[in-house]
Design a protein around this motif. Structure first.
Motif, PDB file in Angstrom:
ATOM      1  N   GLU A 139      52.752  46.119  46.475  1.00  0.00           N
ATOM      2  CA  GLU A 139      51.790  47.272  47.132  1.00  0.00           C
ATOM      3  C   GLU A 139      51.823  48.365  46.048  1.00  0.00           C
ATOM      4  O   GLU A 139      50.902  48.935  45.783  1.00  0.00           O
TER       5      GLU A 139
ATOM      6  N   GLU B 238      34.373  47.451  41.848  1.00  0.00           N
ATOM      7  CA  GLU B 238      34.245  47.328  43.411  1.00  0.00           C
ATOM      8  C   GLU B 238      32.944  47.803  43.673  1.00  0.00           C
ATOM      9  O   GLU B 238      32.041  47.170  44.526  1.00  0.00           O
TER      10      GLU B 238
ATOM     11  N   GLU C   5      44.588  42.806  40.223  1.00  0.00           N
ATOM     12  CA  GLU C   5      43.131  42.957  40.750  1.00  0.00           C
ATOM     13  C   GLU C   5      42.192  43.206  39.625  1.00  0.00           C
ATOM     14  O   GLU C   5      41.232  42.891  39.335  1.00  0.00           O
TER      15      GLU C   5
ATOM     16  N   TYR D 190      42.048  37.726  45.656  1.00  0.00           N
ATOM     17  CA  TYR D 190      43.209  38.696  45.395  1.00  0.00           C
ATOM     18  C   TYR D 190      43.611  39.119  46.728  1.00  0.00           C
ATOM     19  O   TYR D 190      44.787  39.103  47.392  1.00  0.00           O
ATOM     20  N   HIS D 191      42.644  39.704  47.386  1.00  0.00           N
ATOM     21  CA  HIS D 191      43.048  40.454  48.703  1.00  0.00           C
ATOM     22  C   HIS D 191      43.130  39.248  49.870  1.00  0.00           C
ATOM     23  O   HIS D 191      44.350  39.701  50.641  1.00  0.00           O
TER      24      HIS D 191
ATOM     25  N   THR E 257      38.404  39.881  43.171  1.00  0.00           N
ATOM     26  CA  THR E 257      39.018  40.879  43.974  1.00  0.00           C
ATOM     27  C   THR E 257      38.816  39.911  45.668  1.00  0.00           C
ATOM     28  O   THR E 257      40.040  40.156  46.343  1.00  0.00           O
ATOM     29  N   GLU E 258      38.070  39.122  45.879  1.00  0.00           N
ATOM     30  CA  GLU E 258      37.981  38.535  47.023  1.00  0.00           C
ATOM     31  C   GLU E 258      39.330  37.406  47.251  1.00  0.00           C
ATOM     32  O   GLU E 258      40.026  37.681  48.373  1.00  0.00           O
TER      33      GLU E 258
ATOM     34  N   LEU F  40      46.734  38.347  49.081  1.00  0.00           N
ATOM     35  CA  LEU F  40      47.688  39.526  49.294  1.00  0.00           C
ATOM     36  C   LEU F  40      48.103  39.598  50.720  1.00  0.00           C
ATOM     37  O   LEU F  40      49.131  39.746  51.203  1.00  0.00           O
ATOM     38  N   ARG F  41      47.105  39.368  51.677  1.00  0.00           N
ATOM     39  CA  ARG F  41      47.375  39.563  53.230  1.00  0.00           C
ATOM     40  C   ARG F  41      48.198  38.610  53.701  1.00  0.00           C
ATOM     41  O   ARG F  41      49.049  38.775  54.380  1.00  0.00           O
TER      42      ARG F  41
END
Length: 323
Positions: free
Chosen positions: A191, A145, A211, A240-241, A237-238, A244-245
């Motif tokens: 989580e 990151e 991730e 994944y998040h 990462t982008e 996830l949201r």
């Protein structure tokens, strides 16, 4: 635990081709998978009546008001609360005694650090790595990151580096349905372990993304609960998040979380839940420090891919954390 990397190598294919439906179809066309953990064979007498699943049960009589279709725990019916308790104790002994499928942790010390791997591939410079390590020492955080945010490294390079580090493919989030994937498991596991269910392919393969660090132990538990082949990979990462949201905002199976101090108390508590809820099916798996009990409260809730629910209706999860 089978993983996609070996299968791709057998066919002489690159792991980056995993997201192609045609490739996935050709790889698995000769595979027929069924769980060998808990057979779906109800215990019936010669007269066709369900008999007690407790092998230590010595009674041939059960209370006349005792329903012979409920509660069912791991395909077994108990003729009394005492017999249900013995079934639960046997399952807890099985889960407590099994060695975790955790080669990822055991081999972690032998893996090349991500920064050095990226440097060896020529995807980052020595100065970028030194700068990232300096920031990490001062502020903490993941090196990948930091390289992306502070050193201008392409996110694709970091994802490919993680893929090489963990010998897992890079998975895309296309085909991801928050509504259906939110029902796969309780949010606490998403989580806690960073595991993101992505999609079901061919009604038999569940793809799960991480991730940065796949966890083989929890993947094994998910495979047993879902009765689907579970394949894992890394997600950028982008992506994944964003996925996830969406998942965390969607509706999930009703979940109750409880703490238990010892296994005997946990067995009593699970038995009380089964006797109260009277499920038509239920299953227990261990997910590291958690015990996950999933209840199918009505027959219609059993319809879906493997054991995955189609809706949150007539479903309930209990997550017990051992203190």
């Amino acid at each position: 635990m089978l993983f996609l990397g070996k299968k791709m190598e057998e066919h002489g294919m690159d792991v980056s081709m995993v997201d192609s439906p045609e490739v996935a179809s050709s790889i698995w066309k000769d595979d027929f998978y069924s769980s060998s953990v808990i057979p779906h064979v109800p215990a019936l007498s010669n007269s066709g009546r369900r008999v007690c699943g407790n092998i230590q049960c010595t009674g041939s009589w059960s209370a006349p008001w005792r329903n012979r279709k409920r509660p069912v725990f791991e395909t077994q019916w108990g003729c009394s609360g005492r017999c249900v308790l013995e079934l639960v104790r046997a399952a807890l002994r099985r889960e407590s005694g099994e060695k975790a499928v955790d080669e990822d942790v055991s081999q972690h010390q032998h893996r090349m650090p991500l920064g050095l791997l990226l440097l060896s591939q020529g995807w980052i410079t020595h100065s970028q790595l030194q700068n990232a390590l300096r920031i990490q020492r001062g502020q903490g955080g993941r090196i990948g990151e930091i390289l992306i945010a502070e050193c201008g490294v392409n996110a694709d390079y970091v994802a490919r580096g993680l893929s090489l580090q963990w010998n897992r493919p890079v998975l895309g989030a296309h085909g991801f349905s928050p509504r259906s994937m939110a029902l796969v498991m309780p949010k606490v596991f998403v989580e806690q372990f960073g595991m993101l269910p992505l999609r079901v392919a061919g009604s038999r393969i569940l793809y799960v993304g991480f991730e940065d660090r796949p966890d083989a132990s929890v993947l094994f538990g998910l495979e047993r609960m879902s009765e689907l082949r579970v394949e894992s990979g890394l997600v950028k990462t982008e992506e994944y998040h964003a996925a996830l949201r969406s998942l965390l905002e969607d509706k999930v199976v009703e979940t109750r979380e409880e703490f238990c101090g010892e296994v005997d108390a946990l067995a009593v508590r699970i038995t009380a839940v089964l006797e109260q809820k009277q499920p038509v099916a239920s299953r227990l798996v261990r997910m590291r420090q958690f015990y996950w009990l999933r209840l199918w409260l009505e027959t219609r809730s059993l319809r879906g891919f493997g054991n995955l629910p189609q809706s949150s209706e007539d479903m309930m999860d209990y997550v017990f954390r051992m203190s």
